[in-house]
Design a protein around this motif. Structure first.
Motif, PDB file in Angstrom:
ATOM      1  N   ILE A  92      99.768  -3.408  98.870  1.00 47.88           N
ATOM      2  CA  ILE A  92     100.131  -1.995  99.059  1.00 47.88           C
ATOM      3  C   ILE A  92     100.762  -1.428  97.793  1.00 47.88           C
ATOM      4  N   VAL A  93     101.727  -2.149  97.213  1.00 45.79           N
ATOM      5  CA  VAL A  93     102.387  -1.663  95.994  1.00 45.79           C
ATOM      6  C   VAL A  93     101.389  -1.589  94.841  1.00 45.79           C
ATOM      7  N   GLU A  94     100.507  -2.561  94.728  1.00 48.41           N
ATOM      8  CA  GLU A  94      99.479  -2.510  93.676  1.00 48.41           C
ATOM      9  C   GLU A  94      98.576  -1.290  93.860  1.00 48.41           C
ATOM     10  N   ALA A  95      98.206  -0.994  95.096  1.00 43.20           N
ATOM     11  CA  ALA A  95      97.373   0.187  95.357  1.00 43.20           C
ATOM     12  C   ALA A  95      98.120   1.465  94.989  1.00 43.20           C
ATOM     13  N   TRP A  96      99.405   1.546  95.341  1.00 38.99           N
ATOM     14  CA  TRP A  96     100.185   2.730  94.967  1.00 38.99           C
ATOM     15  C   TRP A  96     100.259   2.890  93.462  1.00 38.99           C
TER      16      TRP A  96
END
Length: 152
Positions: free
Chosen positions: A89-93
């Motif tokens: 999720i953080v990588e996608a953000w």
């Protein structure tokens, strides 16, 4: 999930010389409630079917009470399987300009990380899915340049 997400967000901020975000219980409560609402009512948007927005949801809390100047922002995400992990999720953000701007905004000091098991839509393997909401905020004595906004 919440603490791992916050740790990963602060790692991204620290790598760029930014102060870490502080978990704020009121923002955490608002973000968690909204993640659960998206899953239970099967929608995925910053504005709920009932018309609530990040600003109205945070105004309904005590977070902005007495603040003269403030800024708020929100990131939302959902994924299943390996795409539902805090790291994914953080990588996608970080790959999304709007989400990245919120996550790396030097203006924001506080954050609430909300998580709900499941997807905001029907899916066969909802047990391995997750919906995330991060509500960012700052209460200040002067306006911060480049205040952020909601990001999809």
């Amino acid at each position: 999930m919440r603490s791992a997400t916050l740790c990963l967000m602060n790692s991204e901020r620290g790598a760029r010389g930014l102060a870490g975000l502080r978990s704020h219980p009121v923002l955490t409560s608002a973000a968690g409630a909204y993640a659960r609402e998206m899953v239970s009512e099967r929608f995925f948007a910053h504005t709920s079917p009932h018309g609530s927005t990040v600003l109205s949801r945070i105004r309904d809390t005590a977070y902005l009470r007495g603040a003269r100047v403030w800024s708020v922002g929100e990131n939302i995400a959902a994924g299943s399987g390996t795409l539902a992990t805090p790291r994914a999720i953080v990588e996608a953000w970080m790959e999304s300009p709007g989400h990245r701007a919120n996550l790396l905004s030097a203006c924001f000091r506080d954050v609430g990380v909300g998580f709900a098991a499941g997807m905001p839509s029907l899916q066969t393997d909802a047990g391995s899915a997750g919906t995330y909401v991060t509500d960012f905020g700052v209460r200040a004595t002067r306006r911060c340049r480049g205040s952020a906004r909601a990001a999809h």
